[in-house]
Design an enzyme around this catalytic site. Structure first.
Site, PDB file in Angstrom:
ATOM      1  N   ASP A   1     -11.049  43.844-125.682  1.00 28.61           N
ATOM      2  CA  ASP A   1     -10.527  44.404-124.442  1.00 28.61           C
ATOM      3  C   ASP A   1     -10.050  43.233-123.578  1.00 28.61           C
ATOM      4  OD1 ASP A   1     -11.047  47.010-122.393  1.00 28.61           O
ATOM      5  OD2 ASP A   1     -11.145  45.047-121.436  1.00 28.61           O
ATOM      6  N   ILE A   2      -8.904  43.392-122.915  1.00 31.19           N
ATOM      7  CA  ILE A   2      -8.383  42.342-122.041  1.00 31.19           C
ATOM      8  C   ILE A   2      -9.176  42.333-120.741  1.00 31.19           C
ATOM      9  CG2 ILE A   2      -6.353  41.464-120.824  1.00 31.19           C
ATOM     10  CD1 ILE A   2      -4.620  42.944-122.868  1.00 31.19           C
TER      11      ILE A   2
ATOM     12  N   GLU B   1      -6.023  48.864-122.617  1.00 29.39           N
ATOM     13  CA  GLU B   1      -5.998  47.454-123.008  1.00 29.39           C
ATOM     14  C   GLU B   1      -7.008  47.151-124.107  1.00 29.39           C
ATOM     15  OE1 GLU B   1      -8.513  47.725-119.190  1.00 29.39           O
ATOM     16  OE2 GLU B   1      -6.797  48.735-120.086  1.00 29.39           O
TER      17      GLU B   1
END
Length: 301
Positions: free
Chosen positions: A171-172, A214
């Site tokens: 995950d960003i 994301e």
């Protein structure tokens, strides 16, 4: 009759003209990769579930080398390679036969292919249709629908073959801040560049998908936990060192990752595996982000 009109002397003339502008293809009409195209203009092609086949069909119920197609003159001959379940053309089990346009080839209860000749327009339209069904339009990775179908198949295959199956989820970090600061187009640019970067770091047999927002996942067949962790660390370091150009800005991001491995029935099903890797990802988030969290048992490493 106008002198500008084309005169066709026979139907044979029309057929010759059509054949010269088309190429032979197999298209999956039922199965996991429905809509996928395989060009079969080569002199000899072998199809099966083995990754070294010319036509690699991801169906664990078919033979490693299931059938062969031979191009001889204008003919395309299909030969069964003593497959376990047999090869059926138009519902008739065959040893060998000449394929005709529109013929249906069935090699399992799930996988059916069609032999046909496509011109350039038809080829492009079929490929676009396939990509629209399985690809994420922003990142050009596989979409969540494809992932869920694929992880189910891979989990079953790994359980039967007693092979490790690793799942990596990342995950960003602080992605909302990027959108709020630079705008959603900048966010899309970050997703695109990240997708391109990671795609270059994985094996051909790994499956890279956008899970949502994301979040991304990578399915790794026959991969031990520690090997998956090593890849996760390489990806984390690469992303941290990358600058993403957007207009006059240089955007830097980090990612948080989780890794889990299914082996020797340590997860009841693929849903439990996804749930576990999701928890591990959020442990990375809670521990300060920009890190990998994994749960490797001794027999997995």
């Amino acid at each position: 009759m106008s002198v500008d009109e084309t005169i066709v002397s026979s139907l044979e003339d029309l057929n010759l003209e059509d054949e010269s502008s088309t190429e032979p293809y197999l298209i999956v009409v039922a199965g996991k990769d429905i809509g996928k195209l395989y060009n079969i203009s080569a002199n000899e092609l072998i199809a099966g579930r083995s990754t070294d086949c010319s036509i690699w069909i991801e169906d664990t119920t078919i033979s490693r080398k299931h059938f062969k197609i031979l191009h001889q003159g204008k003919d395309y001959e299909i030969r069964d390679l003593n497959s376990t379940n047999g090869t059926y053309v138009n519902n008739k089990r065959i040893k060998t036969t000449i394929l005709k346009a529109g013929d249906k080839i069935q090699i399992s209860k799930d996988t059916i292919m069609q032999f046909d000749f496509f011109d350039e327009d038809r080829k492009v339209s079929e490929r676009k249709r396939y990509e629209m069904g399985v690809m994420d339009p922003v990142t050009s990775t596989y979409n969540k629908s494809f992932f869920l179908k694929r992880i189910s198949d891979e989990f079953s295959f790994s359980s039967r073959q007693k092979l490790p199956l690793s799942l990596l989820m990342f995950d960003i970090d602080f992605f909302k801040v990027i959108n709020d600061t630079y705008g959603h187009l900048a966010g899309d640019k970050v997703l695109q560049d990240l997708g391109t970067c990671v795609s270059k770091m994985i094996r051909n047999e790994d499956v890279f998908c956008r899970y949502g927002g994301e979040e991304f996942v990578i399915i790794m067949r026959n991969t031990k936990c520690q090997d998956a962790v090593n890849l996760a660390e390489r990806i984390r370091e690469k992303i941290e060192a990358t600058e993403i150009d957007y207009e006059d800005a240089k955007i830097k991001v980090t990612i948080s990752l989780g890794v889990a491995t299914s082996f020797n029935n340590n997860y009841r099903d693929y849903v439990a595996l996804i749930s576990e890797v999701d928890k591990l990802l959020y442990q990375s988030k809670g521990a300060g982000r920009n890190r990998v969290t994994a749960a490797c048992a001794p027999q997995e490493s």
